[in-house]
Design an enzyme around this catalytic site. Structure first.
Site, PDB file in Angstrom:
ATOM      1  N   GLU A  80       0.832  -1.286  -0.071  1.00 21.95           N
ATOM      2  CA  GLU A  80      -0.071  -0.061   0.077  1.00 21.95           C
ATOM      3  C   GLU A  80       0.826   1.156  -0.030  1.00 21.95           C
ATOM      4  O   GLU A  80       0.598   2.198   0.884  1.00 21.95           O
ATOM      5  CB  GLU A  80      -0.981  -0.009   1.146  1.00 21.95           C
ATOM      6  CG  GLU A  80      -1.892  -1.110   0.974  1.00 21.95           C
ATOM      7  CD  GLU A  80      -2.888  -1.304   2.280  1.00 21.95           C
ATOM      8  OE1 GLU A  80      -2.749  -0.320   3.175  1.00 21.95           O
ATOM      9  OE2 GLU A  80      -3.742  -2.114   2.198  1.00 21.95           O
ATOM     10  N   ASN A 116       2.223  -5.142  -3.338  1.00 27.49           N
ATOM     11  CA  ASN A 116       0.664  -5.660  -2.903  1.00 27.49           C
ATOM     12  C   ASN A 116      -0.191  -4.173  -2.510  1.00 27.49           C
ATOM     13  O   ASN A 116       0.384  -3.410  -1.834  1.00 27.49           O
ATOM     14  CB  ASN A 116       0.768  -6.508  -1.479  1.00 27.49           C
ATOM     15  CG  ASN A 116      -0.531  -7.100  -1.394  1.00 27.49           C
ATOM     16  OD1 ASN A 116      -1.072  -7.824  -2.197  1.00 27.49           O
ATOM     17  ND2 ASN A 116      -1.056  -6.949  -0.141  1.00 27.49           N
ATOM     18  N   HIS A 149     -10.191  -6.031  -2.492  1.00 27.09           N
ATOM     19  CA  HIS A 149     -11.433  -5.962  -1.365  1.00 27.09           C
ATOM     20  C   HIS A 149     -12.449  -5.311  -2.345  1.00 27.09           C
ATOM     21  O   HIS A 149     -12.217  -4.103  -2.650  1.00 27.09           O
ATOM     22  CB  HIS A 149     -10.990  -5.136  -0.449  1.00 27.09           C
ATOM     23  CG  HIS A 149      -9.781  -5.724   0.530  1.00 27.09           C
ATOM     24  ND1 HIS A 149      -9.975  -6.951   1.142  1.00 27.09           N
ATOM     25  CD2 HIS A 149      -8.474  -5.421   0.587  1.00 27.09           C
ATOM     26  CE1 HIS A 149      -8.907  -7.244   2.048  1.00 27.09           C
ATOM     27  NE2 HIS A 149      -8.088  -6.366   1.433  1.00 27.09           N
ATOM     28  N   GLU A 151      -6.096 -10.743  -1.295  1.00 27.68           N
ATOM     29  CA  GLU A 151      -6.984 -10.746  -0.025  1.00 27.68           C
ATOM     30  C   GLU A 151      -8.263 -10.550  -0.491  1.00 27.68           C
ATOM     31  O   GLU A 151      -9.217  -9.644   0.059  1.00 27.68           O
ATOM     32  CB  GLU A 151      -6.385  -9.201   0.660  1.00 27.68           C
ATOM     33  CG  GLU A 151      -4.938  -9.193   1.026  1.00 27.68           C
ATOM     34  CD  GLU A 151      -4.578  -7.924   1.831  1.00 27.68           C
ATOM     35  OE1 GLU A 151      -5.497  -7.065   2.394  1.00 27.68           O
ATOM     36  OE2 GLU A 151      -3.266  -7.739   1.624  1.00 27.68           O
ATOM     37  N   ASP A 199     -12.219 -10.499  -0.956  1.00 25.25           N
ATOM     38  CA  ASP A 199     -13.546 -10.368  -0.311  1.00 25.25           C
ATOM     39  C   ASP A 199     -14.330  -9.554  -1.035  1.00 25.25           C
ATOM     40  O   ASP A 199     -13.880  -8.671  -1.555  1.00 25.25           O
ATOM     41  CB  ASP A 199     -13.485 -10.215   1.156  1.00 25.25           C
ATOM     42  CG  ASP A 199     -12.645  -8.867   1.625  1.00 25.25           C
ATOM     43  OD1 ASP A 199     -12.417  -8.022   0.740  1.00 25.25           O
ATOM     44  OD2 ASP A 199     -12.465  -8.740   2.610  1.00 25.25           O
TER      45      ASP A 199
HETATM   46  C1  XIL Z   1      -6.252  -6.143   8.250  1.00 22.24           C
HETATM   47  C2  XIL Z   1      -6.659  -7.228   8.978  1.00 22.24           C
HETATM   48  O1  XIL Z   1      -7.468  -8.356   8.458  1.00 22.24           O
HETATM   49  C3  XIL Z   1      -7.361  -7.027  10.574  1.00 22.24           C
HETATM   50  O2  XIL Z   1      -7.527  -7.835  11.395  1.00 22.24           O
HETATM   51  C4  XIL Z   1      -6.372  -5.825  11.073  1.00 22.24           C
HETATM   52  O3  XIL Z   1      -7.191  -5.163  12.113  1.00 22.24           O
HETATM   53  C5  XIL Z   1      -6.029  -4.724  10.078  1.00 22.24           C
HETATM   54  O4  XIL Z   1      -5.662  -5.139   8.920  1.00 22.24           O
HETATM   55  N1  XIL Z   1      -4.985  -4.500   3.478  1.00 22.24           N
HETATM   56  C6  XIL Z   1      -4.043  -5.411   4.114  1.00 22.24           C
HETATM   57  C7  XIL Z   1      -4.348  -6.210   5.154  1.00 22.24           C
HETATM   58  O5  XIL Z   1      -2.807  -5.629   3.326  1.00 22.24           O
HETATM   59  O6  XIL Z   1      -3.146  -6.537   5.933  1.00 22.24           O
HETATM   60  C8  XIL Z   1      -5.474  -5.667   6.129  1.00 22.24           C
HETATM   61  O7  XIL Z   1      -5.819  -6.483   7.196  1.00 22.24           O
HETATM   62  C9  XIL Z   1      -6.482  -5.497   5.064  1.00 22.24           C
HETATM   63  C10 XIL Z   1      -6.337  -4.329   4.328  1.00 22.24           C
END
Ligand code: XIL
Length: 302
Positions: free
Chosen positions: A127, A169, A206, A235, A237
């Site tokens: 990020e 990422n 996401h 990641e 969802d």
């Molecule tokens: C999130 C986790 O799922 C949570 O448990 C935590 O509180 C915050 O981080 N991008 C990412 C992940 O790269 O590491 C994040 O994970 C979600 C967004």
């Protein structure tokens, strides 16, 4: 295949999930995780605040728990994440300049060395690009040490663990027309041209009604792949329910399958109740561990 990992493996891909160490004692959770997935990401346990809570005092207890669980069940592990503006330990958040630069590089070296030879892919930098229309870097204490901090982190990671694939990422880089996607693309192209060691781009993916699966998602995957890097969906969802959610999952899986360098998909949690998304039901299993329509869509598409 009758599970996600078997079906993905028949297509030459992996299928993963994020695991929280403190949920492994929940047998519904660990049974599903063990049955369905063959790639494991620690949801929080390998992040900077977890692994270096005090400067130069490293704590791998929770990360190692997840690694052990994965290895003893024959699974591979994605490392997440070596350098990030968020979830920094308090001491690091207060740092700046050359001392922060060396602390960051030391962190990358130490953590990648601890896990050397055990990690399929590392999210070396997470990020680092800004949202919005600039296409530029996100402001952060790390960026303010000099914009070459990203390539320095990748070089340190390669030196520490030459076998791990090294990924950049990010989220909101799924839509090919977004300035942020273009900014990351230009960085990866530049890294490949100059020989900065990078092997993969992670699309967090996401998705929700404000940020749906883009119509040009496959174009994004193809475009990164054409630079000579793998693409991993890291990641995934998707908020929603029923057949609409199932259709969105199907589109994501199909886009990955259509690009040979899209090598695997990880969903960000097991059951809806395990999701970091406080509201919504974005995952493949409901709170009771039942397979949702989205699960069936993924399995049928693989
Ligand atoms: C999130 C986790 O799922 C949570 O448990 C935590 O509180 C915050 O981080 N991008 C990412 C992940 O790269 O590491 C994040 O994970 C979600 C967004």
């Amino acid at each position: 295949g009758s599970t996600l990992q078997e079906a993905a493996s028949d297509r030459g891909r992996y299928f993963g999930t994020a695991i929280a160490a403190n949920r492994l004692s929940d047998s519904t959770y660990s049974t599903i995780a063990n049955r369905e997935f063959n790639m494991i990401t620690a949801e929080n346990e390998m992040k900077m605040d977890a692994t270096e809570p005090n400067q130069n005092q490293f704590n791998y207890s929770q990360g190692d728990r997840i690694l052990q669980w994965a290895q003893s069940n024959g699974k591979q592990v994605r490392g997440h994440a070596l350098a990030w503006y968020s979830q920094q330990p308090e001491w690091m958040r207060r740092m700046e300049g050359p001392s922060l630069r060396s602390a960051m590089l030391n962190h990358v070296t130490q953590v990648a060395t601890h896990y050397k030879g055990k990690i399929h892919s590392w999210d070396v930098v997470n990020e680092a690009f800004a949202d919005g229309s600039s296409g530029g870097r996100r402001d952060s204490n790390l960026e303010r040490t000099g914009s070459d901090w990203i390539e320095a982190a990748f070089r340190a990671a390669r030196a520490a663990d030459p076998a791990a694939k090294l990924c950049y990422n990010d989220y909101n880089i799924d839509d090919w027309s977004h300035a942020k996607t273009q900014g990351v693309y230009r960085m990866v192209r530049d890294f490949k041209q100059r020989g900065v060691p990078i092997d993969c781009v992670g699309l967090q993916s996401h998705f929700n009604p404000q940020s749906p699966v883009p119509g040009n998602y496959q174009t994004t995957i193809e475009s990164f792949a054409a630079l000579g890097v793998d693409v991993q969906i890291t990641e995934l969802d998707i908020e929603g329910s029923g057949s609409a959610q199932a259709e969105n999952y199907r589109r994501v899986v199909q886009a990955c399958l259509n690009v040979s360098r899209c090598t695997g998909i990880t969903v960000w949690g097991v059951r809806d109740t395990d999701s970091w998304r406080a509201s919504g039901t974005p995952l493949l299993f409901d709170g009771q561990g039942n397979k949702k329509a989205a699960y069936t869509a993924v399995l049928d598409t693989l």
